[in-house]
Scaffold this motif. Structure first.
Motif, PDB file in Angstrom:
ATOM      1  N   HIS A  53       0.752  -1.052  -0.225  1.00 52.07           N
ATOM      2  CA  HIS A  53       0.096   0.183   0.164  1.00 52.07           C
ATOM      3  C   HIS A  53       0.713   0.821  -0.276  1.00 52.07           C
ATOM      4  O   HIS A  53       0.311   1.871   0.359  1.00 52.07           O
ATOM      5  CB  HIS A  53      -0.930  -0.209   1.004  1.00 52.07           C
ATOM      6  CG  HIS A  53      -1.707  -1.375   0.690  1.00 52.07           C
ATOM      7  ND1 HIS A  53      -2.782  -1.174  -0.080  1.00 52.07           N
ATOM      8  CD2 HIS A  53      -1.633  -2.517   1.844  1.00 52.07           C
ATOM      9  CE1 HIS A  53      -4.211  -2.550   0.422  1.00 52.07           C
ATOM     10  NE2 HIS A  53      -2.625  -3.187   0.809  1.00 52.07           N
TER      11      HIS A  53
ATOM     12  N   CYS B 105      -6.815   1.413  -5.094  1.00 48.15           N
ATOM     13  CA  CYS B 105      -7.012  -0.232  -4.060  1.00 48.15           C
ATOM     14  C   CYS B 105      -7.956  -0.654  -3.906  1.00 48.15           C
ATOM     15  O   CYS B 105      -8.927  -0.599  -3.549  1.00 48.15           O
ATOM     16  CB  CYS B 105      -5.599   0.359  -4.025  1.00 48.15           C
ATOM     17  SG  CYS B 105      -4.614  -1.040  -2.850  1.00 48.15           S
TER      18      CYS B 105
ATOM     19  N   CYS C 282      -7.844  -0.858  -0.657  1.00 45.87           N
ATOM     20  CA  CYS C 282      -8.143  -0.855   0.476  1.00 45.87           C
ATOM     21  C   CYS C 282      -8.778   0.267   0.350  1.00 45.87           C
ATOM     22  O   CYS C 282      -9.234   1.697   1.841  1.00 45.87           O
ATOM     23  CB  CYS C 282      -6.442  -0.078   0.874  1.00 45.87           C
ATOM     24  SG  CYS C 282      -5.654   1.203   0.127  1.00 45.87           S
TER      25      CYS C 282
ATOM     26  N   HIS D 174      -1.958   2.472  -5.332  1.00 47.11           N
ATOM     27  CA  HIS D 174      -0.533   1.060  -4.709  1.00 47.11           C
ATOM     28  C   HIS D 174      -0.134   0.092  -5.121  1.00 47.11           C
ATOM     29  O   HIS D 174      -0.927  -0.138  -6.567  1.00 47.11           O
ATOM     30  CB  HIS D 174      -1.164   0.467  -3.632  1.00 47.11           C
ATOM     31  CG  HIS D 174      -1.766   1.988  -2.285  1.00 47.11           C
ATOM     32  ND1 HIS D 174      -2.940   2.051  -1.594  1.00 47.11           N
ATOM     33  CD2 HIS D 174      -1.924   3.095  -2.193  1.00 47.11           C
ATOM     34  CE1 HIS D 174      -2.697   3.163  -0.851  1.00 47.11           C
ATOM     35  NE2 HIS D 174      -2.579   3.523  -1.709  1.00 47.11           N
TER      36      HIS D 174
HETATM   37 ZN   LIG Z   1      -3.860  -0.134  -0.803  1.00 50.61          ZN
END
Ligand SMILES: [Zn+2]
Length: 313
Positions: free
Chosen positions: A169, A178, A180, A185
């Motif tokens: 990340h 990403c 997340c 990332h």
């Molecule tokens: Zn990420």
């Protein structure tokens, strides 16, 4: 009870996004039995726990062993105090908050250690794999996500917030979303799902290929498909950039790469080597990036060693 003597053995369990596997390691550290089952990630924490118990019992039933300790490598953030799952990816239902270590202890009646899967991975590689003898090494796993574990001076470096080593990340790798929720990332170039998605985008075929995986893209690349080769080239170059970042920042110049995507090492390695040659660290120390030696067993083996060492909570 009588009967032949049972061999004392530690078991390691790897609870991964698609597969839950177990290994039994004997006194000399060799794998003496193994078993695996699909991970019921969408059925929730209890189903995943039951699968972990079953896969451990399956592996134990393949010999005359006396279980002494169990180690688990699990995806997510693990509470070091009690071995519960503090946070987990959305692909695991009802996994965050699961009291994994205490439930396993009750089910298996032995000491249980739960560790983050990437931390277990690099422990396995350091004990009997590609990082043997290395006190300073980055473990990187390219799978459903991209994980990292940083070993410095012979010990895992977790940092004051337990967040060290999360190489998947770091930003600066393009503009794709990403897992997340953030953008660009390393994971958006080097995870298995990223490789499949980027290949489909290059081919301009978004529909009807939801089942396509990085394994299929690797097969296409080996058959000479330039779009597939380009996606692996991007992934390898991204891994190289990450390795240079780590070498530059903390002078760790050895990287062991595991996870499902690392099985396409023939496709990744040339791009990794080209990437490092193009942007060597300012220290001019050589950087060594190698594939996992333990492959699918790395996490479970590392977890078994962690348990056997008696780092019990
Ligand atoms: Zn990420």
């Amino acid at each position: 009870m009588g009967g032949p003597t049972r061999l004392p053995a530690a078991a390691g369990i790897d609870i991964g996004g698609t597969t839950t596997s177990a290994v039994v390691i004997g006194d000399d550290g060799a794998i003496v039995a193994e078993a695996s089952l699909p991970t019921p990630a969408r059925e929730g924490g209890t189903a995943m726990f039951r699968t972990a118990v079953r896969v451990c019992e399956m592996a134990m039933s393949r010999g005359r062993f006396e279980l002494t300790a169990v180690g688990v490598g699990a995806a997510g953030v693990i509470d070091p105090a009690d071995g519960s799952i503090l946070a987990a990816s959305n692909s695991f239902r009802d996994w965050a908050g699961y009291p994994l270590a205490s439930d396993l202890r009750m089910a298996l009646h032995v000491p249980v250690v739960v560790e983050n899967d990437v931390n277990a991975f690099i422990e396995g590689e350091r004990r009997i794999g590609a990082a043997r003898g290395l006190d300073d090494v980055l473990g990187m796993t390219l799978g459903t996500g991209v994980g990292g574990a940083l070993v410095i001076g012979g010990g895992l470096h977790t940092g004051p917030n337990g967040a060290a080593g999360e190489i998947g990340h770091v930003p600066g790798f393009g503009n794709q979303r990403c897992s997340c929720g953030r953008t660009g990332h390393l994971e958006t170039l080097a995870s298995g799902p990223a490789i499949a998605r980027r290949y489909l985008e290059r081919r301009g075929s978004g529909n009807g290929a939801a089942e396509l995986t990085a394994v299929d893209v690797a097969a296409a690349a080996r058959e000479g498909d330039p779009a597939a080769a380009a996606v692996f080239d991007d992934a390898g170059r991204a891994v190289a950039t990450a390795a240079v970042m780590v070498a530059t920042l903390v002078d760790v110049t050895h990287v062991v790469v595991g996870g499902g995507v690392a099985r396409a090492w023939d496709l990744l390695q040339p791009a990794i080597e080209a990437g490092i040659a193009a942007e060597p660290p300012v220290s001019e120390q050589p950087i060594t990036v190698v594939a996992s030696l333990l492959g699918v067993h790395a996490v479970a083996v590392g977890a078994a060693f962690l348990a056997d060492r008696g780092v019990c909570t």
